[in-house]
Design a protein around this motif. Structure first.
Motif, PDB file in Angstrom:
ATOM      1  N   LYS A  22       0.852  -1.193   0.000  1.00 46.58           N
ATOM      2  CA  LYS A  22       0.000   0.000   0.000  1.00 46.58           C
ATOM      3  C   LYS A  22       0.884   1.238   0.000  1.00 46.58           C
ATOM      4  CE  LYS A  22      -4.195   1.854   2.116  1.00 46.58           C
ATOM      5  NZ  LYS A  22      -5.196   1.673   3.191  1.00 46.58           N
ATOM      6  N   ILE A  23       0.682   2.071  -1.003  1.00 47.57           N
ATOM      7  CA  ILE A  23       1.428   3.328  -1.159  1.00 47.57           C
ATOM      8  C   ILE A  23       0.437   4.468  -1.012  1.00 47.57           C
ATOM      9  CG2 ILE A  23       2.764   4.724  -2.791  1.00 47.57           C
ATOM     10  CD1 ILE A  23       3.662   2.084  -4.095  1.00 47.57           C
ATOM     11  N   GLU A  24       0.693   5.346  -0.042  1.00 49.33           N
ATOM     12  CA  GLU A  24      -0.253   6.415   0.249  1.00 49.33           C
ATOM     13  C   GLU A  24       0.411   7.786   0.135  1.00 49.33           C
ATOM     14  OE1 GLU A  24      -2.969   5.331   3.741  1.00 49.33           O
ATOM     15  OE2 GLU A  24      -1.222   4.030   4.078  1.00 49.33           O
ATOM     16  N   ASN A  25       0.065   8.492  -0.931  1.00 44.71           N
ATOM     17  CA  ASN A  25       0.418   9.899  -1.078  1.00 44.71           C
ATOM     18  C   ASN A  25       1.928  10.155  -0.951  1.00 44.71           C
ATOM     19  OD1 ASN A  25      -0.538  12.518  -1.591  1.00 44.71           O
ATOM     20  ND2 ASN A  25      -0.394  13.068   0.570  1.00 44.71           N
ATOM     21  N   ILE A  85       1.683  10.004  -5.198  1.00 46.23           N
ATOM     22  CA  ILE A  85       1.024   8.858  -5.817  1.00 46.23           C
ATOM     23  C   ILE A  85       0.433   7.917  -4.774  1.00 46.23           C
ATOM     24  CG2 ILE A  85       2.566   9.001  -7.812  1.00 46.23           C
ATOM     25  CD1 ILE A  85       3.850   6.380  -6.889  1.00 46.23           C
ATOM     26  N   ASP A  86      -0.633   7.234  -5.181  1.00 45.18           N
ATOM     27  CA  ASP A  86      -1.302   6.224  -4.358  1.00 45.18           C
ATOM     28  C   ASP A  86      -1.453   4.948  -5.176  1.00 45.18           C
ATOM     29  OD1 ASP A  86      -2.448   7.729  -1.824  1.00 45.18           O
ATOM     30  OD2 ASP A  86      -2.858   9.034  -3.532  1.00 45.18           O
ATOM     31  N   LEU A  87      -1.146   3.819  -4.564  1.00 46.03           N
ATOM     32  CA  LEU A  87      -1.345   2.520  -5.201  1.00 46.03           C
ATOM     33  C   LEU A  87      -1.665   1.489  -4.138  1.00 46.03           C
ATOM     34  CD1 LEU A  87       1.595   2.185  -7.799  1.00 46.03           C
ATOM     35  CD2 LEU A  87      -0.842   2.341  -8.335  1.00 46.03           C
ATOM     36  N   GLU A  88      -2.461   0.512  -4.503  1.00 42.13           N
ATOM     37  CA  GLU A  88      -2.725  -0.603  -3.604  1.00 42.13           C
ATOM     38  C   GLU A  88      -2.656  -1.892  -4.412  1.00 42.13           C
ATOM     39  OE1 GLU A  88      -5.841  -1.906  -0.060  1.00 42.13           O
ATOM     40  OE2 GLU A  88      -5.845   0.135  -0.877  1.00 42.13           O
ATOM     41  N   ILE A  89      -1.720  -2.769  -4.057  1.00 39.57           N
ATOM     42  CA  ILE A  89      -1.496  -4.015  -4.785  1.00 39.57           C
ATOM     43  C   ILE A  89      -1.922  -5.170  -3.901  1.00 39.57           C
ATOM     44  CG2 ILE A  89       0.255  -5.533  -5.775  1.00 39.57           C
ATOM     45  CD1 ILE A  89       0.718  -1.781  -5.829  1.00 39.57           C
ATOM     46  N   LYS A  90      -2.726  -6.062  -4.461  1.00 39.79           N
ATOM     47  CA  LYS A  90      -3.307  -7.149  -3.685  1.00 39.79           C
ATOM     48  C   LYS A  90      -2.397  -8.370  -3.665  1.00 39.79           C
ATOM     49  CE  LYS A  90      -7.569  -5.628  -5.883  1.00 39.79           C
ATOM     50  NZ  LYS A  90      -8.511  -5.977  -6.960  1.00 39.79           N
ATOM     51  N   SER A  91      -2.622  -9.226  -2.687  1.00 41.66           N
ATOM     52  CA  SER A  91      -1.952 -10.526  -2.672  1.00 41.66           C
ATOM     53  C   SER A  91      -2.432 -11.342  -3.870  1.00 41.66           C
ATOM     54  CB  SER A  91      -2.278 -11.290  -1.380  1.00 41.66           C
ATOM     55  OG  SER A  91      -1.765 -10.607  -0.257  1.00 41.66           O
ATOM     56  N   MET A 116      11.895   3.642  -3.075  1.00 42.09           N
ATOM     57  CA  MET A 116      11.191   4.034  -1.849  1.00 42.09           C
ATOM     58  C   MET A 116      10.451   2.842  -1.246  1.00 42.09           C
ATOM     59  SD  MET A 116       9.828   7.948  -2.442  1.00 42.09           S
ATOM     60  CE  MET A 116       9.023   7.713  -4.025  1.00 42.09           C
ATOM     61  N   ILE A 117       9.867   1.994  -2.087  1.00 48.22           N
ATOM     62  CA  ILE A 117       9.150   0.811  -1.594  1.00 48.22           C
ATOM     63  C   ILE A 117      10.089  -0.102  -0.820  1.00 48.22           C
ATOM     64  CG2 ILE A 117       7.952  -1.304  -2.277  1.00 48.22           C
ATOM     65  CD1 ILE A 117       6.867   0.283  -4.718  1.00 48.22           C
ATOM     66  N   VAL A 118      11.304  -0.307  -1.337  1.00 45.33           N
ATOM     67  CA  VAL A 118      12.227  -1.260  -0.709  1.00 45.33           C
ATOM     68  C   VAL A 118      13.087  -0.620   0.373  1.00 45.33           C
ATOM     69  CG1 VAL A 118      12.264  -2.703  -2.771  1.00 45.33           C
ATOM     70  CG2 VAL A 118      14.048  -0.983  -2.467  1.00 45.33           C
ATOM     71  N   GLY A 119      12.910   0.680   0.602  1.00 50.74           N
ATOM     72  CA  GLY A 119      13.597   1.334   1.708  1.00 50.74           C
ATOM     73  C   GLY A 119      14.966   1.891   1.387  1.00 50.74           C
ATOM     74  N   LYS A 171       3.251   7.451   3.013  1.00 52.37           N
ATOM     75  CA  LYS A 171       3.445   6.215   3.773  1.00 52.37           C
ATOM     76  C   LYS A 171       3.452   5.020   2.831  1.00 52.37           C
ATOM     77  CE  LYS A 171       1.305   3.536   7.524  1.00 52.37           C
ATOM     78  NZ  LYS A 171       0.173   3.466   8.470  1.00 52.37           N
ATOM     79  N   ILE A 172       4.346   4.054   3.126  1.00 60.33           N
ATOM     80  CA  ILE A 172       4.407   2.805   2.380  1.00 60.33           C
ATOM     81  C   ILE A 172       4.354   1.661   3.378  1.00 60.33           C
ATOM     82  CG2 ILE A 172       5.749   1.372   0.780  1.00 60.33           C
ATOM     83  CD1 ILE A 172       7.151   3.981  -0.128  1.00 60.33           C
ATOM     84  N   SER A 173       3.450   0.709   3.158  1.00 64.40           N
ATOM     85  CA  SER A 173       3.373  -0.451   4.046  1.00 64.40           C
ATOM     86  C   SER A 173       3.339  -1.733   3.221  1.00 64.40           C
ATOM     87  CB  SER A 173       2.141  -0.371   4.951  1.00 64.40           C
ATOM     88  OG  SER A 173       0.961  -0.216   4.207  1.00 64.40           O
TER      89      SER A 173
END
Length: 240
Positions: free
Chosen positions: A3-6, A22-28, A48-51, A59-61
Motif C-alpha cells: 500500500k502506497i499512500e500519497n 502517488i497512491d497505489l494498492e497491490i493485492k496478494s 522508496m518501496i524497498v527502503g 506512507k508505504i506499508s
C-alpha cells in the motif's frame, strides 16, 4: 500486500519532483506491472518501496508493516531485483547465494535444494565456483534473480528484470512469477517490454512525469484510453 499512500520524492532542493503524490494498492496473488517512459519515476518509486530512498512525504506499508517504522520486519517479506545487478564481484557465485541465505536465515537443506533448482533453471549452475566479477551481465542478472527467489518472498519486486536475459531464462522467469501469484504471493515489476506486461499482468499502472495516469486491468486501460488495440498503443496515447 503493498500500500502506497500519497508518497512524493524531489531532488535538487525540491526543484525536480520525481514522484508526485502517488497512491497505489497491490493485492496478494497478483502480478502488477509498473510502466512509464524513461524518467517517469518508476525506479525512484521502487527504491522508496524497498527502503533505499526515503519519501519526502506519505506512507508505504508491506502486508500492513510500515517500511520506515519497522524496516527489518517489512524487508523480511520482500525480495528486490534492481535494474542493474550491482553485487560483490570478489565473491564466488555460491558464496554470494549463501550470504543471502544466511541473512534470511534459510535452513541449510532448504537452501541447497532451492539453489540447485534455480541455478539449473537459469543455466548458471556450472559457474557457481567462479567469482562474480568474471560473469557476463546476463549471468549477474541470473545470480541476483536466484538470490531473490531462494528467500521465497511474499512480495517480489523487480526493476526491468528481463534486461540481459536470454529468451529461455526470460520465459522461465515469467513462469515463476505466475506460479508465485498462483500460490498467493505478489509480484510488482517495472518493464519497458510492453508485450510481456500485456501478457502476464493482472493489473497495470502507468506513471508519467511523476504522476499515476491510469491503473487497472487491460480491459479497464482500454476503456480509459478509448483505445481497443495493444498495450503499446494505449501506452503511447496516454503518455503523449
Amino acid at each position: 500486500m503493498l500500500k502506497i499512500e500519497n508518497i512524493s520524492k524531489s531532488y535538487g532542493k525540491g526543484s525536480v519532483k520525481a514522484v508526485d503524490n502517488i497512491d497505489l494498492e497491490i493485492k496478494s496473488g497478483e502480478i502488477f506491472g509498473f510502466l512509464g517512459p524513461n524518467g517517469a519515476g518508476k525506479t525512484t518509486t521502487i527504491k522508496m518501496i524497498v527502503g533505499l530512498l526515503k519519501p519526502d512525504g506519505g506512507k508505504i506499508s508491506i502486508d500492513g508493516v510500515d517500511v520506515w517504522d519497522s524496516p527489518l520486519e517489512a524487508k523480511s517479506k520482500i525480495s528486490y531485483v534492481p535494474d542493474n545487478p550491482e553485487i560483490y564481484d570478489k565473491l564466488k557465485g555460491i558464496e554470494y547465494l549463501n550470504f543471502i541465505a544466511d541473512m534470511y536465515e534459510i535452513p541449510k537443506e532448504e537452501r541447497i535444494k532451492d539453489i540447485e533448482y534455480y541455478t539449473k533453471l537459469f543455466n548458471i549452475e556450472h559457474a557457481l565456483g567462479d567469482i562474480i566479477g568474471s560473469y557476463s551481465h546476463g549471468m549477474k542478472q541470473k545470480i541476483v534473480l536466484t538470490s531473490a527467489l531462494i528467500t521465497n518472498p511474499d512480495l517480489f519486486i523487480l526493476d526491468e528484470p528481463m534486461v540481459g536475459l536470454d529468451p529461455k531464462s526470460a520465459f522461465n522467469l515469467k513462469e515463476i512469477m505466475r506460479k508465485m501469484c498462483n500460490d498467493g504471493k505478489t509480484v510488482f515489476f517495472s518493464t519497458h517490454v510492453l508485450e510481456v506486461a500485456e501478457k502476464i499482468c493482472d493489473r497495470i499502472a502507468i506513471i508519467n512525469k511523476g504522476k499515476i495516469i491510469t491503473v487497472g486491468t487491460m480491459e479497464e486501460l482500454r476503456e480509459h484510453a478509448k483505445e481497443k488495440e495493444s498495450l503499446e498503443n494505449i501506452f503511447l496515447e496516454l503518455t503523449e
